[in-house]
Scaffold this active site. Structure first.
Site: not given
Length: 518
Positions: A189, A451, A476
């Protein structure tokens, strides 16, 4: 630069309540997506017990602290803070071996970061030392002095990258790592973006990087997020269908109808959907609708991950449960059950709060009562990234509120930052790092097409030295999670590709070491 024992103990005592609050502050206004991420991280960490190598051996992982400059760009500023790191040397076989540096992002970095999943699962193959570095201003790495705006000036991705460079040099000395050992950054991320940028900005220190679900393009209006969510709700491979998307749209339309009806209907809605404040004000209605969008978005973003309260399949099952009676309110009741599932799983009393309560909580500058890093992350979105998820396009099946202006208003209300300054900050971030064309070499970008954040990352290789991997039906940061029997063939194949890319890089590093010794 490195500090141990008494200083570390004092830091743990001073900052310990912050960790406790990050785990237990379920009664404060918190971004639901951030809460879901914290929840999944806690589940992974709880299944990662410390390892012991036998009687008298030191437990793994080891926790340490580095004394870092608060302002690394001003040599005359002598203030410092303690930055936490974790070490797992169980697989480290040689001081010439590689070092896998796992970067923390916008939350606490737990011991599980060096125990399970990537990069730790990759360490035995190459005898790697695994180190996890917590991000400044998050977890226990919060400088003394609170979180007022004057202090938050030292919170940015650029400051974090300076910490990475400084920590890389200090840790190499501390563990007597060979000067020829390759350091490879890992992150997921926002931390995945940091991993890529660390290689971009410090190629002499970072040999290569693996960037999972890394949103390297900053954007003010992240409308693409809900476009991916909408498509995912129709995908049969995930348990979705066109009927599921239509049911989600109908559920949100029914929520808005009941909000506009007012009176007893609106009061009943408040109780049924977990709104802890009256819904008479438009801004408080927007808070509820935003939380509901996050609930649906979270089911997609974290689809099929261990510990996720709702997957796409589970959400669609609830939304379509009463379709046989063709009632207009059937999808609404499915959404209501989804709210109950998520609130129970997260241990939350409320799904949404009033706007005033949210703003008041975000204004708290005491790091020990400020929740799970929401103030800090909001500051970074206001000063660097944007990332404001909206639903104003014709293809979005949810409510069009909260709209972008109300999200930008938070920057003004909490930090005194104008909307125009946020626009400028987002542009500057892309100019500094290059957006989706950063030009970094020896970086592997990994994304899952489920995602929603993959649209801000790099999904196609731009050249032989910048690799990209898009994993079908993966959510994700799913590639970083520990292996599970239920993992899809495409996820297993994706992890094999990561292994092969590391093998190629480390072969290059080994050849370089041989040449340097010749």
């Amino acid at each position: 630069m490195q500090t141990w024992d008494r200083m570390a103990h004092r830091s743990a005592l001073r900052l310990g309540p912050l960790l406790l609050l990050s785990l237990c502050a379920s009664s404060t206004p918190v971004s639901l997506l951030r809460r879901l991420g914290e929840h999944l991280g806690q589940i992974q960490d709880s299944s990662s017990p410390s390892l012991s190598l036998g009687p008298g051996a030191v437990a793994i992982p080891k926790q340490g602290w580095l004394e870092q400059p608060l302002d690394p760009f001003n040599a005359s500023d002598t203030r410092s803070f303690l930055q936490r790191y974790w070490v797992n040397d169980q697989h480290w076989t040689s001081q010439r071996g590689p070092v896998f540096l796992h970067l923390g992002g916008e939350s606490s970095l737990r011991s599980g970061s060096v125990l399970r999943g990537h990069p730790t699962a990759l360490a035995p193959a190459w005898g790697a030392l695994v180190i996890g570095l917590e991000h400044r201003f998050y977890g226990l790495s919060v400088p003394a002095g609170g979180l007022d705006v004057a202090q938050l000036r030292f919170l940015s991705s650029r400051h974090a990258l300076a910490d990475v460079a400084s920590a890389r040099l200090a840790l190499a000395r501390l563990f007597n790592v060979s000067a020829s050992s390759p350091w490879i950054c890992f992150g997921g991320s926002y931390a995945g973006s940091l991993a890529a940028w660390a290689r971009l900005k410090f190629p002499h220190l970072i040999f290569a990087s693996v960037a999972s679900s890394a949103p390297v393009r900053a954007t003010l209006d992240f409308s693409e997020y809900n476009e991916v969510v909408s498509r995912s709700l129709t995908r049969t491979a995930l348990g979705g269908s066109p009927e599921c998307r239509a049911a989600a749209s109908a559920a949100f339309a029914e929520v808005e109808r009941r909000l506009h009806a007012g009176g007893a209907t609106r009061s009943a809605l408040r109780a049924e959907l977990g709104a802890c404040s009256p819904l008479d004000r438009a801004e408080d209605q927007a808070e509820l609708l935003g939380a509901l969008q996050a609930l649906v978005g979270g089911a997609v973003q974290y689809d099929a991950q261990a510990g996720v309260p709702l997957s796409v399949r589970g959400l669609c099952g609830l939304l379509l449960e009463g379709r046989s009676n063709r009632s207009r309110s059937a999808p609404y009741h499915g959404l209501r059950r989804a709210v109950q599932v998520v609130m129970h799983s997260l241990g939350q009393r409320c799904l949404s709060f009033s706007r005033a309560e949210t703003v008041a909580q975000l204004k708290v500058t005491d790091s020990q009562v400020s929740g799970v890093g929401d103030r800090q992350w909001l500051y970074q979105t206001c000063t660097e990234f944007g990332f404001y998820i909206t639903c104003e396009g014709p293809r979005c099946p949810f409510s069009q509120v909260p709209a972008l202006p109300s999200q930008l208003e938070l920057c003004e209300q909490v930090f005194g930052l104008s909307a125009s300054s946020v626009v400028q900050a987002v542009a500057q971030t892309n100019s500094y790092y290059g957006g989706q064309t950063p030009g970094a070499t020896q970086v592997l970008f990994i994304n899952g097409d489920t995602d929603p954040w993959h649209v801000l990352s790099i999904t196609q290789a731009s050249g032989p030295l910048e690799s990209a991997l898009l994993i079908p039906s993966a959510s994700h940061c799913m590639d970083m999670a520990p292996d599970r029997p239920s993992d899809s063939p495409s996820l297993r194949l994706g992890r094999q590709s990561i292994f092969q890319q590391l093998q190629t890089w480390l072969r290059l590093a080994e050849e370089s070491q041989v040449r340097s010794r010749a």
